[in-house]
Every structure is written in C-alpha cells, then in structure tokens.
Write a protein that holds these residues in place. Structure first.
Motif, PDB file in Angstrom:
ATOM      1  N   LYS A 180     -23.687  18.731  42.200  1.00 47.01           N
ATOM      2  CA  LYS A 180     -22.738  17.850  41.543  1.00 47.01           C
ATOM      3  C   LYS A 180     -21.368  18.046  41.795  1.00 47.01           C
ATOM      4  CE  LYS A 180     -22.052  15.418  37.374  1.00 47.01           C
ATOM      5  NZ  LYS A 180     -20.447  15.328  37.530  1.00 47.01           N
ATOM      6  N   SER A 181     -21.216  19.670  41.728  1.00 49.57           N
ATOM      7  CA  SER A 181     -19.547  19.926  42.057  1.00 49.57           C
ATOM      8  C   SER A 181     -19.186  19.690  43.371  1.00 49.57           C
ATOM      9  CB  SER A 181     -19.518  21.535  41.770  1.00 49.57           C
ATOM     10  OG  SER A 181     -19.762  21.682  40.383  1.00 49.57           O
ATOM     11  N   GLY A 182     -20.197  20.056  44.439  1.00 46.37           N
ATOM     12  CA  GLY A 182     -19.870  19.683  45.709  1.00 46.37           C
ATOM     13  C   GLY A 182     -19.810  18.301  46.199  1.00 46.37           C
ATOM     14  N   LYS A 183     -20.447  17.289  45.529  1.00 46.59           N
ATOM     15  CA  LYS A 183     -20.747  15.921  45.724  1.00 46.59           C
ATOM     16  C   LYS A 183     -19.168  15.391  45.246  1.00 46.59           C
ATOM     17  CE  LYS A 183     -22.945  11.532  44.622  1.00 46.59           C
ATOM     18  NZ  LYS A 183     -24.197  11.069  44.141  1.00 46.59           N
ATOM     19  N   ASP A 184     -18.676  15.955  43.850  1.00 48.49           N
ATOM     20  CA  ASP A 184     -17.465  15.356  43.357  1.00 48.49           C
ATOM     21  C   ASP A 184     -16.327  15.976  44.417  1.00 48.49           C
ATOM     22  OD1 ASP A 184     -18.911  14.332  41.410  1.00 48.49           O
ATOM     23  OD2 ASP A 184     -18.584  16.046  40.053  1.00 48.49           O
ATOM     24  N   MET A 185     -16.518  16.989  44.908  1.00 48.27           N
ATOM     25  CA  MET A 185     -15.500  17.693  45.819  1.00 48.27           C
ATOM     26  C   MET A 185     -15.400  16.709  46.881  1.00 48.27           C
ATOM     27  SD  MET A 185     -12.976  19.687  45.977  1.00 48.27           S
ATOM     28  CE  MET A 185     -13.119  20.771  44.637  1.00 48.27           C
ATOM     29  N   ASN A 186     -16.326  16.235  47.552  1.00 41.87           N
ATOM     30  CA  ASN A 186     -16.318  15.521  48.710  1.00 41.87           C
ATOM     31  C   ASN A 186     -15.683  14.105  48.286  1.00 41.87           C
ATOM     32  OD1 ASN A 186     -17.624  17.629  50.453  1.00 41.87           O
ATOM     33  ND2 ASN A 186     -19.875  16.760  49.919  1.00 41.87           N
ATOM     34  N   VAL A 187     -16.179  13.696  47.407  1.00 39.40           N
ATOM     35  CA  VAL A 187     -15.675  12.328  47.016  1.00 39.40           C
ATOM     36  C   VAL A 187     -14.082  12.487  46.788  1.00 39.40           C
ATOM     37  CG1 VAL A 187     -15.437  10.570  45.058  1.00 39.40           C
ATOM     38  CG2 VAL A 187     -17.742  11.553  45.851  1.00 39.40           C
ATOM     39  N   VAL A 188     -13.565  13.422  46.186  1.00 45.11           N
ATOM     40  CA  VAL A 188     -12.198  13.688  46.121  1.00 45.11           C
ATOM     41  C   VAL A 188     -11.322  13.841  47.517  1.00 45.11           C
ATOM     42  CG1 VAL A 188     -10.334  15.299  45.250  1.00 45.11           C
ATOM     43  CG2 VAL A 188     -12.214  14.664  43.718  1.00 45.11           C
ATOM     44  N   ARG A 189     -12.152  14.856  48.388  1.00 41.66           N
ATOM     45  CA  ARG A 189     -11.570  14.783  49.507  1.00 41.66           C
ATOM     46  C   ARG A 189     -11.426  13.433  50.397  1.00 41.66           C
ATOM     47  NH1 ARG A 189     -14.851  19.485  50.096  1.00 41.66           N
ATOM     48  NH2 ARG A 189     -13.895  21.532  49.760  1.00 41.66           N
ATOM     49  N   GLU A 190     -12.616  12.600  50.507  1.00 41.60           N
ATOM     50  CA  GLU A 190     -12.444  11.320  51.022  1.00 41.60           C
ATOM     51  C   GLU A 190     -11.370  10.552  50.343  1.00 41.60           C
ATOM     52  OE1 GLU A 190     -14.074  10.173  53.719  1.00 41.60           O
ATOM     53  OE2 GLU A 190     -14.994  12.451  53.596  1.00 41.60           O
ATOM     54  N   GLU A 191     -11.227  10.601  49.005  1.00 41.27           N
ATOM     55  CA  GLU A 191     -10.056   9.650  48.527  1.00 41.27           C
ATOM     56  C   GLU A 191      -8.863  10.044  48.940  1.00 41.27           C
ATOM     57  OE1 GLU A 191     -10.946   9.792  44.411  1.00 41.27           O
ATOM     58  OE2 GLU A 191     -12.728   8.512  44.449  1.00 41.27           O
ATOM     59  N   LEU A 192      -8.618  11.271  48.936  1.00 45.62           N
ATOM     60  CA  LEU A 192      -7.238  12.005  49.382  1.00 45.62           C
ATOM     61  C   LEU A 192      -6.834  11.660  51.036  1.00 45.62           C
ATOM     62  CD1 LEU A 192      -7.286  15.516  47.897  1.00 45.62           C
ATOM     63  CD2 LEU A 192      -6.168  13.330  47.257  1.00 45.62           C
ATOM     64  N   LYS A 193      -8.171  11.768  51.766  1.00 40.84           N
ATOM     65  CA  LYS A 193      -7.953  11.382  53.004  1.00 40.84           C
ATOM     66  C   LYS A 193      -7.455   9.882  53.191  1.00 40.84           C
ATOM     67  CE  LYS A 193     -11.058  14.449  55.195  1.00 40.84           C
ATOM     68  NZ  LYS A 193     -12.234  14.688  56.173  1.00 40.84           N
ATOM     69  N   VAL A 194      -8.194   8.830  52.423  1.00 38.84           N
ATOM     70  CA  VAL A 194      -7.861   7.465  52.647  1.00 38.84           C
ATOM     71  C   VAL A 194      -6.379   7.132  52.062  1.00 38.84           C
ATOM     72  CG1 VAL A 194      -8.391   5.338  51.506  1.00 38.84           C
ATOM     73  CG2 VAL A 194     -10.341   6.734  52.315  1.00 38.84           C
ATOM     74  N   LYS A 195      -5.909   7.842  50.992  1.00 40.47           N
ATOM     75  CA  LYS A 195      -4.842   7.708  50.530  1.00 40.47           C
ATOM     76  C   LYS A 195      -3.747   8.248  51.410  1.00 40.47           C
ATOM     77  CE  LYS A 195      -5.789   7.826  45.518  1.00 40.47           C
ATOM     78  NZ  LYS A 195      -5.627   8.546  44.362  1.00 40.47           N
ATOM     79  N   GLU A 196      -3.877   9.454  52.388  1.00 44.82           N
ATOM     80  CA  GLU A 196      -3.081   9.683  53.056  1.00 44.82           C
ATOM     81  C   GLU A 196      -2.937   8.884  54.406  1.00 44.82           C
ATOM     82  OE1 GLU A 196      -0.203  12.406  54.194  1.00 44.82           O
ATOM     83  OE2 GLU A 196      -1.257  12.448  52.456  1.00 44.82           O
ATOM     84  N   ALA A 197      -4.075   8.421  54.752  1.00 46.30           N
ATOM     85  CA  ALA A 197      -3.981   7.509  55.836  1.00 46.30           C
ATOM     86  C   ALA A 197      -3.191   6.102  55.663  1.00 46.30           C
ATOM     87  CB  ALA A 197      -5.464   7.009  56.429  1.00 46.30           C
TER      88      ALA A 197
END
Length: 353
Positions: A180-197
C-alpha cells in the motif's frame, strides 16, 4: 535409558537438557520436561551460574526432622505461613508415628515427592494450600512415560504451529502495508510529474507569447524607422531642388509620431511587469537546468535552486555570468532581484561553482 537420553531423543538441545536437569536437581523426567516447556523461549544461561534445586528431604520414622533455615523459608512459601512455621515444625516432630512421604496440594489434590516440585507447581498454578501426606508418589510406568512424552510432543507441536501461524499473519500484514505504501508513493510521483508537466507547458506558452509580442514591437519599430528615413530623404531632396515638399508639416510630424508610437510600443514591452522569469542555467561542468522563478526573487534564490539540484554547488561560493550581453554578477548582485538585474522575461546564465 537415562532421563537425559530420553529428552535428547525427543529433539531437545543438549545444552537445554543439561540446564533443565541441573535446575531441577536431577529430580526426574517430569520436572525436567516441565522446566523445558516453561523456559522454551529463554536463552540458555551459563551452567556454572545455575543453582540446583534443593534435594528431597525425608524424615526417618520415629526421628526428629532436621530442617535448616532455607527449607523453613521454602515451607513458608508453600504453606503460606499459616499458624506459624514453628508450630508446623513442632507438630511434624511430634508425629513420629506417621512418616511424610509427599506433599499434597489441597486445591487440586496433586501430590509431589518434595518441596521443590510443590513450589514449582505453586508458581505455575497459583495454588498456595499444601499439606504433608503419607501417600507415596509412585514412579511412572513405561506406558505412562510414553504417554507423557506423546502429550509433551503434541503440546510443543501445537505451540510451534500457533507461533508459525502468528508469524505468517504478521508477515502478510507487513507485506500488505508495504504494498500500500509503495502504491501510494507511485500515485504521488505520477501526480507530481503531471503537475510539473502542466507547469512547464504553461511557462513555455507564456514565454512564446512574450517573445512574439517583443518581436512584433521590434518589427514595428523597424518599419517606423524605415518610413521616417524615407520621408526625411524625400524632404531633403525637395529642398535641394527648390521644390516644395507636400504636407511638410504633416511630413515633419508624421515621422515624429511614428517614432513616438514605436518608442512607446518598445518601452511598453520593456517596461511590462513580468511576474515570472524563465532561466536556463548552465554549469561550467556541462550540466544544464531550466526553471521559472518570480521576477522579484533575488539572484541568491537561483543559487539556492542549484544547490538543491546538485551537491557540487555551494551558495556562498557560486558565481554567475551572462554572455549576451556580456556581464559578470558580483556578490552584491545576489541580493538584487531578477527584474533589477535585467533578466526578465528570460535569460541564460553561466554558473561557476
């Protein structure tokens, strides 16, 4: 077969068997087995520091009981000191006709060969009512020993199975938490990538728009200058030939108006309040970074940005320069804003760590 050999054949470690036999004073198989079960999860101590339990004390028929102070304290713990240990000692000495062959727990009716076993039973069960008994504890038969061993093996197997099940459940729970922690971290990373883009795309769009406006203003200025030069040349030619120049007043004022208009457009662009400044920063080591900062941010914030990107940069020692127009920024410029340094709306900086 000795008690030690029986315990070894059951799968107990030799060190634990020696510990149990010494701790129980070699009183037999049953006390040793009980001791091993009770201390299954405890580390084996140095056998030199293990104190053996007191041996069984028997009283000859018709004789006096020889009880030392340690045994008195043990009897106090077993009998709960009811009526005083001195009175019990006197009663035992007076009753020479009946020899005490065991100690009986009045709470559950079990009998024990000596005080040490009775004490062990009291600590394990919480019973505190004991009395001397003339009933003799019969040794276990081979059938009873086999049954005891079978019961002990079954009990230990059940404990091991319960422990293994508990560890498996704990491992599954930990694995679920980790996933669950790994999945949540991946979601956060994807959201950050989208916001940065999105942020980078918006910055590029604004930069292109501002560049287009600047080019349009420069082009207008060039056209106005061309027109003014052409009108000036025509007027000078008419004057040389003695010919009147039509609409001379308008001709004179037209270039001035065009120049004023173009100058106003140029100054409007130059003086526009750009809220963001896009910087391309090139390190002398070859690395390149691109970022957008507030136009009111000091040059030190650019140094802090680089220090956050790479450990090779020190905010206090880094220096900046600009190739076009050529300019070297001093330490005093670190406190000045990007707007004051003329870096808006975009600029290229050379950073030397």
């Amino acid at each position: 077969m000795s008690d030690r050999d029986v315990l070894l054949s059951m799968g107990f470690e030799a060190t634990r068997v020696d510990w149990a036999l010494k701790a129980t004073g070699g009183r037999g198989l049953q006390p040793a087995m009980d001791f091993l079960v009770e201390n299954e999860n405890k580390p084996v101590p140095d056998l030199g520091s293990v104190t053996s339990a007191a041996p069984t004390t028997s009283t000859p028929a018709g004789g006096d009981m020889d009880v030392d102070d340690d045994e008195v304290e043990a009897l106090k713990a077993i009998y709960g000191n009811k009526g005083g240990i001195e009175a019990q000692h006197a009663a035992a000495a007076a009753d020479a006709a009946a020899e005490a062959k065991s100690i009986k727990c009045t709470d559950c009716g079990k009998i024990f060969k000596n005080t040490a076993l009775a004490q062990f039973h009291a600590e394990k069960s919480g019973h505190d009512q004991f009395e001397e008994s003339t009933e003799e504890v019969k040794p276990l038969t081979e059938e009873e020993k086999k049954q005891k061993l079978a019961d002990l093996r079954e009990k230990m197997a059940a404990k091991r199975a319960a422990k293994a099940k508990e560890e498996a459940n704990e491992q599954r729970a930990n694995e679920a938490i980790r996933r669950k922690s790994g999945k949540d971290m991946n979601v956060v990373r994807e959201e950050l990538k989208v916001k940065e883009a999105i942020k980078e795309a918006e910055a590029k769009r604004k930069e292109k728009l501002e560049d287009a406006k600047a080019r349009a203003a420069i082009k207008a200025q060039i056209e106005a200058d061309k027109k003014a030069r052409a009108e000036k040349a025509a007027r000078e030619k008419a004057l040389r030939e003695g010919k009147p120049f039509p609409d001379s007043g308008a001709a004179v004022t037209a270039p001035a108006a065009a120049a004023a208009s173009s100058s106003s457009a140029t100054s409007g662009v130059a003086g526009k309040d750009y809220p963001q400044t896009r910087l391309q920063i090139r390190l002398t080591s070859g690395q390149s970074y691109t970022t957008s900062l507030s136009s009111d941010a000091p040059l030190r914030e650019v140094a802090e940005y680089l220090a956050g990107q790479t450990l090779a940069v020190d905010v206090e020692t880094i220096s900046f320069a600009q190739h076009f127009p050529r300019k070297n920024f001093t330490k005093a410029d670190l406190s000045r804003s990007l707007r004051e340094l003329g870096l808006t709306p975009s600029a290229v900086l050379i950073a030397t760590p």
